[in-house]
Design a protein around this motif. Structure first.
Motif, PDB file in Angstrom:
ATOM      1  N   ILE A   1       0.842  -1.204   0.000  1.00 21.92           N
ATOM      2  CA  ILE A   1       0.000   0.000   0.000  1.00 21.92           C
ATOM      3  C   ILE A   1       0.877   1.253   0.000  1.00 21.92           C
ATOM      4  CG2 ILE A   1      -1.734   1.306   1.292  1.00 21.92           C
ATOM      5  CD1 ILE A   1      -2.806  -1.476   2.251  1.00 21.92           C
ATOM      6  N   ALA A   2       1.960   1.234   0.785  1.00 23.96           N
ATOM      7  CA  ALA A   2       2.885   2.372   0.791  1.00 23.96           C
ATOM      8  C   ALA A   2       3.508   2.573  -0.590  1.00 23.96           C
ATOM      9  CB  ALA A   2       3.974   2.158   1.839  1.00 23.96           C
ATOM     10  N   ALA A   3       3.838   1.482  -1.260  1.00 25.30           N
ATOM     11  CA  ALA A   3       4.401   1.577  -2.609  1.00 25.30           C
ATOM     12  C   ALA A   3       3.381   2.171  -3.577  1.00 25.30           C
ATOM     13  CB  ALA A   3       4.854   0.197  -3.084  1.00 25.30           C
ATOM     14  N   ILE A   4       2.137   1.764  -3.447  1.00 20.77           N
ATOM     15  CA  ILE A   4       1.069   2.320  -4.293  1.00 20.77           C
ATOM     16  C   ILE A   4       0.931   3.822  -4.052  1.00 20.77           C
ATOM     17  CG2 ILE A   4      -1.444   2.345  -4.630  1.00 20.77           C
ATOM     18  CD1 ILE A   4      -1.317  -0.736  -4.107  1.00 20.77           C
ATOM     19  N   LYS A   5       1.147   4.223  -2.793  1.00 20.03           N
ATOM     20  CA  LYS A   5       1.054   5.649  -2.443  1.00 20.03           C
ATOM     21  C   LYS A   5       2.294   6.438  -2.850  1.00 20.03           C
ATOM     22  CE  LYS A   5      -2.883   5.522  -0.056  1.00 20.03           C
ATOM     23  NZ  LYS A   5      -4.030   6.343  -0.349  1.00 20.03           N
ATOM     24  N   GLY A   6       3.300   5.747  -3.402  1.00 20.06           N
ATOM     25  CA  GLY A   6       4.447   6.456  -3.951  1.00 20.06           C
ATOM     26  C   GLY A   6       5.791   6.229  -3.284  1.00 20.06           C
ATOM     27  N   SER A   7       5.876   5.340  -2.318  1.00 14.68           N
ATOM     28  CA  SER A   7       7.148   5.108  -1.627  1.00 14.68           C
ATOM     29  C   SER A   7       7.999   4.098  -2.398  1.00 14.68           C
ATOM     30  CB  SER A   7       6.889   4.581  -0.215  1.00 14.68           C
ATOM     31  OG  SER A   7       8.101   4.192   0.399  1.00 14.68           O
ATOM     32  N   THR A   8       9.094   4.576  -2.950  1.00 13.78           N
ATOM     33  CA  THR A   8       9.998   3.667  -3.662  1.00 13.78           C
ATOM     34  C   THR A   8      10.713   2.741  -2.688  1.00 13.78           C
ATOM     35  OG1 THR A   8      11.731   5.347  -3.664  1.00 13.78           O
ATOM     36  CG2 THR A   8      10.363   5.196  -5.623  1.00 13.78           C
ATOM     37  N   ARG A   9      11.000   3.233  -1.500  1.00  5.27           N
ATOM     38  CA  ARG A   9      11.645   2.401  -0.472  1.00  5.27           C
ATOM     39  C   ARG A   9      10.739   1.239  -0.086  1.00  5.27           C
ATOM     40  NH1 ARG A   9      15.624  -0.216   1.305  1.00  5.27           N
ATOM     41  NH2 ARG A   9      15.902  -0.298   3.532  1.00  5.27           N
ATOM     42  N   ALA A  10       9.444   1.494   0.047  1.00  2.00           N
ATOM     43  CA  ALA A  10       8.498   0.437   0.382  1.00  2.00           C
ATOM     44  C   ALA A  10       8.460  -0.615  -0.721  1.00  2.00           C
ATOM     45  CB  ALA A  10       7.105   1.011   0.614  1.00  2.00           C
ATOM     46  N   ALA A  11       8.520  -0.178  -1.968  1.00  2.00           N
ATOM     47  CA  ALA A  11       8.524  -1.121  -3.091  1.00  2.00           C
ATOM     48  C   ALA A  11       9.761  -2.019  -3.042  1.00  2.00           C
ATOM     49  CB  ALA A  11       8.452  -0.365  -4.413  1.00  2.00           C
ATOM     50  N   GLU A  12      10.912  -1.437  -2.708  1.00  2.23           N
ATOM     51  CA  GLU A  12      12.150  -2.212  -2.598  1.00  2.23           C
ATOM     52  C   GLU A  12      12.055  -3.240  -1.471  1.00  2.23           C
ATOM     53  OE1 GLU A  12      14.991   0.852  -1.906  1.00  2.23           O
ATOM     54  OE2 GLU A  12      14.951   1.564  -3.986  1.00  2.23           O
ATOM     55  N   LEU A  13      11.560  -2.792  -0.320  1.00  4.37           N
ATOM     56  CA  LEU A  13      11.444  -3.681   0.829  1.00  4.37           C
ATOM     57  C   LEU A  13      10.417  -4.777   0.581  1.00  4.37           C
ATOM     58  CD1 LEU A  13      11.655  -1.016   3.653  1.00  4.37           C
ATOM     59  CD2 LEU A  13      13.391  -2.724   3.056  1.00  4.37           C
ATOM     60  N   ARG A  14       9.329  -4.436  -0.090  1.00  6.28           N
ATOM     61  CA  ARG A  14       8.299  -5.425  -0.430  1.00  6.28           C
ATOM     62  C   ARG A  14       8.899  -6.507  -1.317  1.00  6.28           C
ATOM     63  NH1 ARG A  14       4.200  -3.017  -4.270  1.00  6.28           N
ATOM     64  NH2 ARG A  14       6.049  -3.256  -5.542  1.00  6.28           N
ATOM     65  N   SER A  15       9.721  -6.103  -2.263  1.00  2.90           N
ATOM     66  CA  SER A  15      10.366  -7.059  -3.162  1.00  2.90           C
ATOM     67  C   SER A  15      11.297  -7.997  -2.392  1.00  2.90           C
ATOM     68  CB  SER A  15      11.145  -6.297  -4.232  1.00  2.90           C
ATOM     69  OG  SER A  15      11.800  -7.181  -5.092  1.00  2.90           O
TER      70      SER A  15
END
Length: 88
Positions: A49-63
């Protein structure tokens, strides 16, 4: 628990960057077991959800987190994130 109730009260009025940062922290809390039980599904949900809201760091951590999870758990986390996004 009270801090999340406070956040819910004004959640829609915050800027998307602030929302993403808070959601990233929530994901990290579940990913590390800080102040709660370790829960990779919940962590993935909030990081997504944080990645959807624009957090690139969250996208990295999710991966990174996804690499340690089963496909079933990832599917459950994605479903929960989708449900949360629909409700909020």
């Amino acid at each position: 628990m009270a801090r999340f109730e406070i956040l819910d009260a004004g959640f829609g009025t915050m800027g998307s960057t602030a929302q993403a940062d808070i959601l990233l922290e929530l994901g990290m809390m579940y990913a590390t077991g800080r102040d709660c039980e370790l829960d990779p599904v919940a962590a993935h949900k909030w990081l997504n959800i944080a990645a959807i809201k624009g957090s690139t760091r969250a996208a990295e951590l999710r991966s990174e987190l996804s690499a340690t999870m089963s496909k079933l758990d990832i599917a459950r986390a994605l479903r929960e994130a989708r449900e949360w996004m629909t409700m909020h």
